[in-house]
Scaffold this motif. Structure first.
Motif, mmCIF file in Angstrom:
data_model
loop_
_atom_site.group_PDB
_atom_site.id
_atom_site.type_symbol
_atom_site.label_atom_id
_atom_site.label_comp_id
_atom_site.label_asym_id
_atom_site.label_seq_id
_atom_site.Cartn_x
_atom_site.Cartn_y
_atom_site.Cartn_z
ATOM 1 N N ARG A 128 -15.849 68.527 69.281
ATOM 2 C CA ARG A 128 -15.982 69.397 68.121
ATOM 3 C C ARG A 128 -15.298 70.732 68.373
ATOM 4 N N GLU A 191 -10.277 72.353 59.359
ATOM 5 C CA GLU A 191 -11.494 72.916 59.944
ATOM 6 C C GLU A 191 -11.175 74.176 60.731
ATOM 7 N N ASN A 194 -10.209 77.118 58.296
ATOM 8 C CA ASN A 194 -11.375 77.749 57.684
ATOM 9 C C ASN A 194 -12.112 78.643 58.685
ATOM 10 N N TYR A 195 -12.242 78.149 59.903
ATOM 11 C CA TYR A 195 -12.905 78.934 60.950
ATOM 12 C C TYR A 195 -12.121 80.204 61.247
#
Length: 220
Positions: A128, A191, A194-195
């Protein structure tokens, strides 16, 4: 000159090794990039402790130039605390405002390095993106930790070599961070985008999740 304060090369080696091992135990370097981070940090420590216990090059250079204006600027171990000398601090140098602030910065830096390792390790283990703990505040907390440690040492014992090295190391760490981000972006795509959009790289400027809180209050 207080000869006993310098020429202590075993202390140079011992202190450098101690702080390197201490940082490595928190940082757990694995990749070539990690070892570059440790290499820059180690070079900084070698320059620092060489002047702290080995040869006071900075005091020699500045003493001949500023010695008449700053009588505390002398070739002794106490005289190496340059910020204290420049403000005329005449008490125990280890209790000066600069020295006390250095303890906070160094301790905070090592804490940040250690605190960032756990979520990073867990994210790598599960495949992740690390976004929790210190990573909720900044994208590169471990780099921030090393910078805090170096700032702490500069508050405690500034020298000409370390003052020159510090901005260079900031530039090196920024480049390493950009390379790291490019690699992570290639893996996590949207992902990561966006982070990165909601999380600053190095300097936190709002509480984690503040965007989501704001959106919640503005919603219907």
């Amino acid at each position: 000159m207080d000869d006993a304060a310098y020429g202590l090369w075993p202390l140079v080696i011992l202190n450098t090794a101690l702080f390197v091992v201490f940082a490595a135990s928190f940082f757990h370097p694995r990749s070539k990039r990690d070892w570059r981070v440790m290499g820059g940090y180690t070079a900084f420590l070698v320059a620092l402790f060489t002047e702290m216990y080995g040869t006071p090059l900075t005091i020699y250079l500045l003493g001949s130039w500023l010695g008449s204006r700053f009588p505390l600027l002398r070739s002794t171990h106490s005289g190496g605390h340059l910020w204290n000398d420049l403000i005329g601090w005449r008490w125990d140098p280890h209790l000066s405002p600069f020295h006390l602030a250095s303890y906070v910065a160094i301790g905070g830096g090592f804490w940040l390095i250690a605190a960032a390792w756990r979520p990073l390790h867990e994210a790598a283990r599960t495949g992740r993106l690390a976004t929790t703990g210190p990573y909720a505040w900044v994208r590169h907390p471990q780099y921030d930790g090393f910078v805090l440690v170096m700032i702490g040492f500069l508050l405690q014992w500034p020298t000409i070599p370390t003052l020159i090295m510090f901005p260079i190391l900031l530039w090196v760490y920024a480049r390493l961070a950009r390379r790291e981000e490019a690699e992570v972006a290639a893996v996590f795509g949207v992902e990561w985008d966006n982070y990165a959009a909601r999380t600053p790289a190095f300097i936190p400027h709002r509480a984690p999740g503040s965007d989501r809180i704001t959106q919640h209050h503005r919603g219907p």
